[in-house]
Design a protein around this motif. Structure first.
Motif, PDB file in Angstrom:
ATOM      1  N   ALA B 230     -84.993 -18.463  46.972  1.00 45.85           N
ATOM      2  CA  ALA B 230     -83.725 -18.538  47.702  1.00 45.85           C
ATOM      3  C   ALA B 230     -83.881 -18.086  49.149  1.00 45.85           C
ATOM      4  CB  ALA B 230     -82.672 -17.701  46.984  1.00 45.85           C
ATOM      5  N   LEU B 231     -84.707 -17.065  49.369  1.00 47.15           N
ATOM      6  CA  LEU B 231     -84.855 -16.611  50.756  1.00 47.15           C
ATOM      7  C   LEU B 231     -85.460 -17.707  51.611  1.00 47.15           C
ATOM      8  CD1 LEU B 231     -84.412 -13.952  52.490  1.00 47.15           C
ATOM      9  CD2 LEU B 231     -86.909 -14.020  52.658  1.00 47.15           C
ATOM     10  N   GLY B 232     -86.420 -18.416  51.045  1.00 44.48           N
ATOM     11  CA  GLY B 232     -87.013 -19.532  51.760  1.00 44.48           C
ATOM     12  C   GLY B 232     -85.972 -20.573  52.152  1.00 44.48           C
ATOM     13  N   GLU B 233     -85.201 -20.984  51.150  1.00 45.62           N
ATOM     14  CA  GLU B 233     -84.158 -21.991  51.420  1.00 45.62           C
ATOM     15  C   GLU B 233     -83.205 -21.523  52.507  1.00 45.62           C
ATOM     16  OE1 GLU B 233     -82.119 -22.719  47.779  1.00 45.62           O
ATOM     17  OE2 GLU B 233     -83.986 -22.958  46.637  1.00 45.62           O
ATOM     18  N   LEU B 234     -82.812 -20.271  52.391  1.00 47.21           N
ATOM     19  CA  LEU B 234     -81.839 -19.704  53.319  1.00 47.21           C
ATOM     20  C   LEU B 234     -82.372 -19.744  54.752  1.00 47.21           C
ATOM     21  CD1 LEU B 234     -79.085 -18.511  52.585  1.00 47.21           C
ATOM     22  CD2 LEU B 234     -80.145 -16.254  52.548  1.00 47.21           C
ATOM     23  N   LEU B 235     -83.614 -19.291  54.929  1.00 46.52           N
ATOM     24  CA  LEU B 235     -84.174 -19.211  56.286  1.00 46.52           C
ATOM     25  C   LEU B 235     -84.500 -20.596  56.839  1.00 46.52           C
ATOM     26  CD1 LEU B 235     -86.432 -16.039  56.104  1.00 46.52           C
ATOM     27  CD2 LEU B 235     -84.140 -16.294  57.055  1.00 46.52           C
ATOM     28  N   ASP B 236     -84.855 -21.507  55.931  1.00 45.07           N
ATOM     29  CA  ASP B 236     -85.114 -22.862  56.399  1.00 45.07           C
ATOM     30  C   ASP B 236     -83.834 -23.486  56.948  1.00 45.07           C
ATOM     31  OD1 ASP B 236     -87.728 -22.644  55.748  1.00 45.07           O
ATOM     32  OD2 ASP B 236     -87.555 -23.667  53.810  1.00 45.07           O
ATOM     33  N   GLN B 237     -82.733 -23.207  56.246  1.00 46.46           N
ATOM     34  CA  GLN B 237     -81.481 -23.832  56.663  1.00 46.46           C
ATOM     35  C   GLN B 237     -80.821 -23.097  57.823  1.00 46.46           C
ATOM     36  OE1 GLN B 237     -79.032 -24.633  53.295  1.00 46.46           O
ATOM     37  NE2 GLN B 237     -77.475 -25.723  54.464  1.00 46.46           N
ATOM     38  N   TRP B 238     -80.938 -21.750  57.823  1.00 50.92           N
ATOM     39  CA  TRP B 238     -80.327 -20.953  58.896  1.00 50.92           C
ATOM     40  C   TRP B 238     -81.386 -20.035  59.506  1.00 50.92           C
ATOM     41  CZ3 TRP B 238     -77.579 -21.481  54.157  1.00 50.92           C
ATOM     42  CH2 TRP B 238     -76.380 -22.215  54.237  1.00 50.92           C
ATOM     43  N   PRO B 239     -82.201 -20.536  60.401  1.00 49.21           N
ATOM     44  CA  PRO B 239     -83.327 -19.742  60.914  1.00 49.21           C
ATOM     45  C   PRO B 239     -82.895 -18.518  61.711  1.00 49.21           C
ATOM     46  CG  PRO B 239     -83.506 -22.095  61.493  1.00 49.21           C
ATOM     47  CD  PRO B 239     -82.141 -21.881  60.998  1.00 49.21           C
ATOM     48  N   LYS B 240     -81.648 -18.492  62.129  1.00 47.20           N
ATOM     49  CA  LYS B 240     -81.222 -17.390  62.987  1.00 47.20           C
ATOM     50  C   LYS B 240     -80.788 -16.141  62.225  1.00 47.20           C
ATOM     51  CE  LYS B 240     -78.718 -18.565  66.631  1.00 47.20           C
ATOM     52  NZ  LYS B 240     -77.568 -19.211  67.333  1.00 47.20           N
ATOM     53  N   LEU B 241     -80.818 -16.192  60.920  1.00 50.57           N
ATOM     54  CA  LEU B 241     -80.375 -15.034  60.141  1.00 50.57           C
ATOM     55  C   LEU B 241     -81.222 -13.803  60.453  1.00 50.57           C
ATOM     56  CD1 LEU B 241     -79.796 -16.559  56.580  1.00 50.57           C
ATOM     57  CD2 LEU B 241     -78.110 -16.128  58.386  1.00 50.57           C
ATOM     58  N   THR B 242     -80.559 -12.670  60.627  1.00 51.18           N
ATOM     59  CA  THR B 242     -81.293 -11.416  60.833  1.00 51.18           C
ATOM     60  C   THR B 242     -81.070 -10.453  59.679  1.00 51.18           C
ATOM     61  OG1 THR B 242     -79.425 -10.459  62.038  1.00 51.18           O
ATOM     62  CG2 THR B 242     -81.129 -11.593  63.337  1.00 51.18           C
ATOM     63  N   ALA B 243     -80.177 -10.839  58.762  1.00 51.36           N
ATOM     64  CA  ALA B 243     -79.895  -9.969  57.618  1.00 51.36           C
ATOM     65  C   ALA B 243     -79.467 -10.820  56.427  1.00 51.36           C
ATOM     66  CB  ALA B 243     -78.788  -8.974  57.963  1.00 51.36           C
ATOM     67  N   ALA B 247     -77.487 -10.450  45.941  1.00 49.04           N
ATOM     68  CA  ALA B 247     -76.530 -10.010  44.928  1.00 49.04           C
ATOM     69  C   ALA B 247     -77.139  -9.261  43.744  1.00 49.04           C
ATOM     70  CB  ALA B 247     -75.702 -11.199  44.439  1.00 49.04           C
ATOM     71  N   SER B 248     -78.469  -9.077  43.717  1.00 48.83           N
ATOM     72  CA  SER B 248     -79.056  -8.186  42.714  1.00 48.83           C
ATOM     73  C   SER B 248     -80.372  -7.629  43.229  1.00 48.83           C
ATOM     74  CB  SER B 248     -79.283  -8.914  41.384  1.00 48.83           C
ATOM     75  OG  SER B 248     -80.492  -9.644  41.413  1.00 48.83           O
ATOM     76  N   ASP B 249     -80.743  -6.478  42.721  1.00 43.21           N
ATOM     77  CA  ASP B 249     -81.994  -5.839  43.155  1.00 43.21           C
ATOM     78  C   ASP B 249     -83.206  -6.685  42.801  1.00 43.21           C
ATOM     79  OD1 ASP B 249     -80.634  -3.754  44.216  1.00 43.21           O
ATOM     80  OD2 ASP B 249     -81.252  -2.265  42.725  1.00 43.21           O
ATOM     81  N   LEU B 250     -83.151  -7.290  41.627  1.00 44.40           N
ATOM     82  CA  LEU B 250     -84.286  -8.091  41.197  1.00 44.40           C
ATOM     83  C   LEU B 250     -84.502  -9.248  42.173  1.00 44.40           C
ATOM     84  CD1 LEU B 250     -86.041  -7.502  38.784  1.00 44.40           C
ATOM     85  CD2 LEU B 250     -84.615  -8.991  37.403  1.00 44.40           C
ATOM     86  N   MET B 251     -83.430  -9.926  42.552  1.00 45.22           N
ATOM     87  CA  MET B 251     -83.544 -10.991  43.545  1.00 45.22           C
ATOM     88  C   MET B 251     -83.959 -10.421  44.895  1.00 45.22           C
ATOM     89  SD  MET B 251     -80.470 -13.720  42.752  1.00 45.22           S
ATOM     90  CE  MET B 251     -79.109 -12.635  43.170  1.00 45.22           C
ATOM     91  N   ALA B 252     -83.483  -9.222  45.196  1.00 49.30           N
ATOM     92  CA  ALA B 252     -83.815  -8.616  46.489  1.00 49.30           C
ATOM     93  C   ALA B 252     -85.312  -8.349  46.594  1.00 49.30           C
ATOM     94  CB  ALA B 252     -83.026  -7.329  46.681  1.00 49.30           C
ATOM     95  N   VAL B 253     -85.904  -7.931  45.476  1.00 49.04           N
ATOM     96  CA  VAL B 253     -87.350  -7.698  45.493  1.00 49.04           C
ATOM     97  C   VAL B 253     -88.078  -9.019  45.749  1.00 49.04           C
ATOM     98  CG1 VAL B 253     -89.331  -7.103  44.052  1.00 49.04           C
ATOM     99  CG2 VAL B 253     -87.314  -5.659  44.040  1.00 49.04           C
ATOM    100  N   GLY B 254     -87.628 -10.054  45.088  1.00 46.50           N
ATOM    101  CA  GLY B 254     -88.211 -11.375  45.321  1.00 46.50           C
ATOM    102  C   GLY B 254     -88.054 -11.794  46.771  1.00 46.50           C
ATOM    103  N   ALA B 255     -86.881 -11.544  47.309  1.00 46.43           N
ATOM    104  CA  ALA B 255     -86.621 -11.915  48.707  1.00 46.43           C
ATOM    105  C   ALA B 255     -87.509 -11.113  49.650  1.00 46.43           C
ATOM    106  CB  ALA B 255     -85.148 -11.682  49.030  1.00 46.43           C
ATOM    107  N   MET B 256     -87.686  -9.843  49.329  1.00 44.38           N
ATOM    108  CA  MET B 256     -88.522  -8.987  50.172  1.00 44.38           C
ATOM    109  C   MET B 256     -89.961  -9.501  50.181  1.00 44.38           C
ATOM    110  SD  MET B 256     -88.914  -4.835  49.915  1.00 44.38           S
ATOM    111  CE  MET B 256     -87.219  -4.382  50.235  1.00 44.38           C
ATOM    112  N   GLU B 257     -90.414  -9.926  49.015  1.00 44.72           N
ATOM    113  CA  GLU B 257     -91.762 -10.474  48.918  1.00 44.72           C
ATOM    114  C   GLU B 257     -91.885 -11.777  49.707  1.00 44.72           C
ATOM    115  OE1 GLU B 257     -92.848  -8.542  44.563  1.00 44.72           O
ATOM    116  OE2 GLU B 257     -91.833 -10.480  44.676  1.00 44.72           O
ATOM    117  N   ALA B 258     -90.834 -12.592  49.629  1.00 49.40           N
ATOM    118  CA  ALA B 258     -90.849 -13.853  50.370  1.00 49.40           C
ATOM    119  C   ALA B 258     -90.873 -13.577  51.874  1.00 49.40           C
ATOM    120  CB  ALA B 258     -89.636 -14.693  49.993  1.00 49.40           C
TER     121      ALA B 258
END
Lengths: 332, 332
Positions: B230-243, B247-258
């Motif tokens: 999801a983090l990949g998709e998000l940044l690909d679509q909105w490259p300007k995101l800074t934050a 919605a869950s820690d488990l996903m957050a860990v995945g996002a942090m790794e991404a």
DNA sequence: TTGAAAGCGGTACCAG
DNA sequence: CTGGTACCGCTTTCAA
């Protein structure tokens, strides 16, 4: 009001006995009769009452799952237990048996578990977290309650044990460190009133003895904080250590944090190997090299053992030892 | 053979009725008689048979704890549930009630839970992981089974809900990011067939709306891998995101790794806030800023609710909402 | 206040 | 193969 065998019997024009025979699949019912009963069963939506059945047949189709602990939040503090419980739940899912969950305090009243057994007519018990010297084990044996112990060997006709090859896992971990060139290897041991604590210590010792290397051991309590403190003690006493085998992942995380606090890099300055391979082992940095404990499978195995015993009346194998495996990541 | 009321009655020279009255603390027994019975009770080590009691009184003193899932290893994959279960176990510990654990597949046969209820004469049910639209809820209501739903509001005389202030937590998290100067804030949402998924999304939206900031939302499945993608998709679509609020820690860990994979530093290049505050939130690097979900307390509260209902016959409060709290660490 | 008897809903046992 | 009946251990009901 719920529909009973008598209602079904009346509708199908047979005796309650015949209904019972059909419901329990006893093959002594004529096919025509069976069909009539089956029809009535379906039409009325009959559900057998397990309570009544248990009362009469003295078998309530229930397995007790007992945690021995005084701690609150125990499942949170002993994360490997989640996996065990998950395995138990999955394995029991498609059986006829239900799981009754209960936690009791160690050394509480030794007969607490037996009482539970009697009161709820429990057919068998899976006991987790039994420290060495736990009185429940004797109590269950004395009362002829079939039970399976997780992670603790046990003797007796109606008892069995499911555990992991803790010694082998520790051996593999320390041999790996030796193979990587380490000669000063410490151990942060778990509490020795646990069988796995003793075994992991034994594995560590054996690996060092094979090469005539010196021992450096601190004892801790399985917790993250314990691991943190223990690393400090270990390095203060043996400053030359370049690697530490830690007997649980939770302690290993604590140790990793302590190393970081001391300005030590893992694995360059200090190699660390854990034990358990819980989910978070891959979340810490560096990812933890650790020994995989097949906790989920232990739960599954324990359930199958007790279920088998309830069917056959015996345990084919009184001491099931599941393999462990070194998982090399980046901390060592 | 177990000792029964009859044995006790014979020994104390009274009727079984009197023994029953003493055991159940009914104050209509003369003191002298009571003492005699108590003595016999102790001497014989009498344990009431809960099965027989349940059969007659139609109340087996059992609470069903039901997970709705088809997944194996469910407790491992939904780690917050461990805390809920731990709370349930602790709260039930000193009650007269026992816990029956059962997992059922969603949309299996909707009456699976009701059948369990009937067959085991279960007095009340705690239902976890009920997605929106789950047929079990209707089924239980229709069959007049008292139940408590974790994390899903519900209507009905014999139903109650325990949940956390998911919307408020999300609101606080995103407001915090805004306050730190972020204007391009993404969301990795959980599945929207979960009430908490919907609420966390709503909180995110509300916080952005307050400042007229643009939305950037991807939907995922609560899992670590899901968060990574999801983090990949998000940044690909909105490259300007800074934050990104996850919605869950488990996903957050995945996002942090991404993020790490993409060469992004957390929090300098990308700030990350999670939701749940599970144990591992303090183990990842940087430690995760997250919203604390009082999962353990939800389990305790659910148990107290159902226990209270079984005593009073009603729920004083049909929708208990426990507070959440932003825990600021280093990832944002 | 106490006791005797009747179930609760099944299964076990025995007779037919 | 089927039916009748006792009975599992307790609580409830009703009478004494």
């Amino acid at each position: 009001m719920a529909v009973t065998v008598r209602d079904v019997a009346a509708r199908a024009q047979v005796s309650v006995q015949t209904v019972s025979n059909v419901v329990n699949g006893r093959p002594i019912v004529a096919e025509a009769t069976r069909q009539r009963v089956l029809k009535a069963l379906a039409e009325l939506g009959y559900q057998p009452n397990a309570i009544a059945r248990g009362l009469r047949s003295n078998c309530a189709h229930t397995i007790g799952v007992v945690f021995i602990t005084t701690e609150r939040r125990y499942l949170v503090r002993a994360p490997y237990l989640n996996e065990v419980v998950s395995g138990i739940a999955d394995a029991a899912r498609d059986s006829e048996y239900e799981l009754l969950l209960q936690s009791v305090a160690p050394h509480e009243h030794p007969s607490a578990v037996t009482q539970l057994f009697r009161r709820r007519q429990i057919d068998g018990v899976i006991l987790t977290s039994a420290e060495l010297g736990e009185p429940y084990v004797e109590e269950l044996t004395a009362n002829d309650v079939p039970f399976v112990l997780i992670d603790r060997p046990v003797a007796g006709e109606r008892a069995a044990c499911v555990r992991a090859d803790n010694r082998g896992g520790a051996l593999a971990a320390v041999r790996y460190l030796i193979q990587r060139g380490h000669t000063h290897i410490g151990l942060i041991s778990g509490a020795l009133n646990w069988h796995s604590g003793v075994e992991r210590l034994a594995g560590y010792r054996q690996a060092l003895a094979e090469r005539g290397l010196p021992e450096a051991v601190t004892h801790s309590d399985w917790s993250r904080e314990g691991g943190h403190c223990a690393l400090g003690e270990l390095l203060d006493q043996w400053p030359k250590l370049t690697a530490v085998f830690v007997a649980s992942d939770l302690m290993a995380v604590g140790a990793m944090e302590a190393a970081c606090t001391r300005g030590l890099r893992v694995p360059e300055d200090l190699a660390l190997v854990g034990f358990d391979d819980l989910t978070f082992a891959t979340m810490v940095r560096p990812p933890l090299t650790t020994v995989r404990l097949p906790a989920y499978d232990m739960g599954v195995e324990a359930t199958q053992l007790i279920l088998g015993h309830l069917t056959d009346g015996r345990f084919p194998q009184p001491d099931v030892v599941l393999p462990t495996e070194l998982v090399v990541r980046e901390s060592a």
